[in-house]
Design an enzyme around this catalytic site. Structure first.
Site, mmCIF file in Angstrom:
data_model
loop_
_atom_site.group_PDB
_atom_site.id
_atom_site.type_symbol
_atom_site.label_atom_id
_atom_site.label_comp_id
_atom_site.label_asym_id
_atom_site.label_seq_id
_atom_site.Cartn_x
_atom_site.Cartn_y
_atom_site.Cartn_z
ATOM 1 N N HIS A 31 0.840 -1.192 0.000
ATOM 2 C CA HIS A 31 0.000 0.000 0.000
ATOM 3 C C HIS A 31 0.880 1.248 0.000
ATOM 4 O O HIS A 31 1.499 1.573 1.021
ATOM 5 C CB HIS A 31 -0.884 0.027 1.249
ATOM 6 C CG HIS A 31 -2.005 -0.957 1.222
ATOM 7 N ND1 HIS A 31 -2.421 -1.637 2.360
ATOM 8 C CD2 HIS A 31 -2.804 -1.374 0.225
ATOM 9 C CE1 HIS A 31 -3.435 -2.429 2.049
ATOM 10 N NE2 HIS A 31 -3.680 -2.281 0.757
ATOM 11 N N PHE A 34 3.872 -0.138 4.920
ATOM 12 C CA PHE A 34 4.424 -1.321 5.604
ATOM 13 C C PHE A 34 3.469 -2.512 5.537
ATOM 14 O O PHE A 34 3.313 -3.243 6.507
ATOM 15 C CB PHE A 34 4.789 -1.008 7.065
ATOM 16 C CG PHE A 34 5.346 0.380 7.302
ATOM 17 C CD1 PHE A 34 6.190 0.981 6.380
ATOM 18 C CD2 PHE A 34 5.024 1.094 8.440
ATOM 19 C CE1 PHE A 34 6.714 2.265 6.587
ATOM 20 C CE2 PHE A 34 5.540 2.371 8.660
ATOM 21 C CZ PHE A 34 6.385 2.958 7.733
ATOM 22 N N HIS A 35 2.865 -2.712 4.366
ATOM 23 C CA HIS A 35 1.901 -3.804 4.197
ATOM 24 C C HIS A 35 2.287 -4.728 3.039
ATOM 25 O O HIS A 35 1.476 -5.005 2.165
ATOM 26 C CB HIS A 35 0.502 -3.242 3.942
ATOM 27 C CG HIS A 35 -0.047 -2.421 5.066
ATOM 28 N ND1 HIS A 35 -1.082 -1.515 4.894
ATOM 29 C CD2 HIS A 35 0.288 -2.358 6.378
ATOM 30 C CE1 HIS A 35 -1.354 -0.938 6.049
ATOM 31 N NE2 HIS A 35 -0.536 -1.429 6.969
ATOM 32 N N PRO A 36 3.516 -5.252 2.991
ATOM 33 C CA PRO A 36 3.889 -6.119 1.871
ATOM 34 C C PRO A 36 3.198 -7.471 1.960
ATOM 35 O O PRO A 36 3.090 -8.068 3.033
ATOM 36 C CB PRO A 36 5.400 -6.257 2.037
ATOM 37 C CG PRO A 36 5.632 -6.130 3.513
ATOM 38 C CD PRO A 36 4.629 -5.095 3.959
#
Length: 537
Positions: free
Chosen positions: A289, A456-458
């Site tokens: 994101h 920080f949403h891999p």
């Protein structure tokens, strides 16, 4: 010899270790590369920015991003018990019902909304009480923020003034609108998966937890995972798994470990001197994101001056006060085009200065709000930098490299500029600090290319379908599963930690061969622990 070796004590790994050891006859070894989660900053909600670039963070950087003018981006990843649930901003968002039904439509059988909702509920101890969407009595503390800043209250008002609905429950039946986020906090203390799941059951004799242990590779023998090789205290050790090895190292480190073990794209492995064992697109399909921060100076007192010795002592004594805030107290979801089937932007905000991906120390009172693209079409990849287990992987997200994403970010920034221009927020604005030069598409896009950062949403690098099957078993290898955010075939519309915890809950039943979650099954009732550090090693 253990029944299960779980690699990575993060958001999913701690869940697995706790659930699998409910059977006293099942021996589990949980391995974590980082240290124990004993720092007070981990427990203190408002201190999470201090954990970035610390010993509790892998401190990864992206490769130069072509869509961002060649800039490298900071990619925080938790490196401690609890993983990223120990360093994140604690926002609890499940995503949109459509996200999971889309997974099922893509071939992820058993991962539709009706399939996963019981596992969300089983995980929760939600202070709003139990209903058809929420759970109580589970390990994970989910609460409303006890400390709410007036700028965040006025953000919600400004969203309504801009024409968006007021939403009292951002995890409710409807996602659209502005409101207060719930957070993974219990009694004013971060409810990481280490605090919520692991610490209350660490006394179990069948659970073994090793920190400061870097796994070098999964040992494969005749097409079966039989254990791992790991480094602990400078010594290389071989550890055997009688039933399964479960990789739960996250969307960057899980593909790295599989590739080091010979599972990946053969040409890429051979270039590193690694013998290919199984040909799978490991590391492909990386999604994240992207977030754009709009920052305004203000004369309203912000959170920066509230980090005082007095407030710290208040939090230590009561769990309350200003420091019990996670900073990201309020936000919402909106559609930048009326024809969209669901929100395409999440509103992220904070009553504190946020510059240079949060790395610049605040020097004045300021607040931030901005759009996060929920369904970006850009895809990246994770690959090996070297064949040395201690090397950071190469990570390329390709942010804003598609025309769809560039148009979406322009629409999203423009929508949030409109919110910032409403009377409720305008009353707090002294001057713009980091905003586009104008409302033109060109200036907005130029600004976005300069400041876009990861939220920080891999996810997606070991996706269901391409790398693992719907039971999360790695194709072509017996006794090996991946259980973490990397298995998500697409992004969810919202912060990914709640979904990663759900994946751990569901995977524990898949591994044990159990049916759908019983909503009332919360194990032995030991989940009420407050999550104080105990020196796990």
């Amino acid at each position: 010899m253990y029944d299960y070796i779980v690699v990575g004590a993060g958001s999913a790994g701690c869940v697995l270790a706790a659930r699998l050891t409910e059977d006293p006859g099942t021996r589990v070894l949980l391995l974590e590369a980082g240290p124990a989660d004993t720092a007070e900053e981990i427990r203190l909600p408002m201190a999470w920015p201090r954990l970035l670039q610390s010993a509790y963070d892998w401190r990864y950087l992206s490769e130069p991003e072509p869509g961002l003018g060649g800039r490298r981006r900071v990619l925080p990843v938790g490196r401690t018990l609890g993983g990223s649930s120990s360093i994140n901003a604690m926002i609890y968002v499940r995503g949109n019902k459509r996200d999971f039904d889309d997974w099922a439509a893509l071939g992820a059988r058993g991962w539709g909304w009706d399939d996963v909702l019981p596992y969300f509920r089983r995980a929760e101890d939600n202070t709003r009480g139990a209903d058809e969407l929420r759970g109580v009595g589970g390990p994970l503390g989910v609460t409303d923020n006890s400390s709410r800043h007036p700028i965040m209250a006025d953000l919600i008002k400004a969203g309504v003034q801009a024409g968006h609905p007021r939403n009292p429950d951002l995890n409710g039946a409807q996602q659209d609108g502005f409101g207060w986020y719930q957070v993974t906090v219990r009694d004013g203390v971060r409810s990481s998966t280490a605090a919520a799941y692991l610490r209350p059951v660490v006394h179990r004799p069948n659970l073994h937890v090793w920190t400061d242990t870097l796994v070098h590779r999964v040992v494969l023998d005749g097409g079966r995972a039989v254990g791992v090789e790991a480094e602990r205290a400078g010594e290389l050790v071989s550890l055997r798994a009688e039933r399964e090895v479960v990789v739960s190292a996250g969307a960057y480190n899980s593909p790295k470990l599989l590739m080091l073990s010979g599972v990946g794209i053969p040409a890429d492995l051979e270039a590193m001197g690694i013998r290919p064992v199984v040909d799978l697109p490991v590391g492909e399909n990386l999604r994240d994101h992207p977030h754009v921060a709009l920052v305004y100076l203000t004369d309203t007192e912000t959170k920066e001056t509230q980090f005082t010795p007095e407030n710290l002592e208040l939090w230590r004594a009561t769990g309350g006060g200003p420091l019990s805030s996670n900073l990201g107290e309020a936000g919402g979801f909106l559609r930048t085009r009326p024809d969209l089937p669901a929100p395409d932007v999440e509103v992220t905000a904070s009553p504190a200065m946020f510059l240079d991906e949060g790395l610049t120390a605040p020097y004045d009172h300021a607040f931030m709000l901005g759009p996060t693209l929920l369904t970006p079409t850009s895809r990246g990849r994770v690959s090996l930098r070297t064949a040395m287990p201690g090397s950071a992987p190469r990570i390329l997200h390709n942010y804003l490299t598609t025309e769809e994403d560039r148009q979406a970010v322009v629409r999203g920034v423009r929508a949030l500029l409109s919110v910032a221009d409403q009377p409720a927020l305008k009353a707090h604005r002294r001057a713009p600090l980091s905003v586009p030069d104008s409302d033109s598409d060109a200036d907005i896009l130029r600004f976005a290319r300069r400041v876009t950062n990861s939220l920080f949403h891999p996810v997606g690098t070991c996706a269901i379908g391409s790398v693992v099957d719907p039971e999360l078993r790695v194709h072509g290898v017996t006794g090996l599963r991946v259980v973490d955010a990397s298995v998500m075939p697409t992004l969810v519309r919202g912060n990914t930690n709640a979904t990663t915890i759900m994946i751990g809950e569901k995977a524990s039943d898949l591994i044990r061969g159990r049916g759908a979650a019983d909503d009332q099954d919360v194990s032995d009732g030991s989940w009420s622990a407050a999550g104080q550090p105990t020196g796990l090693t």
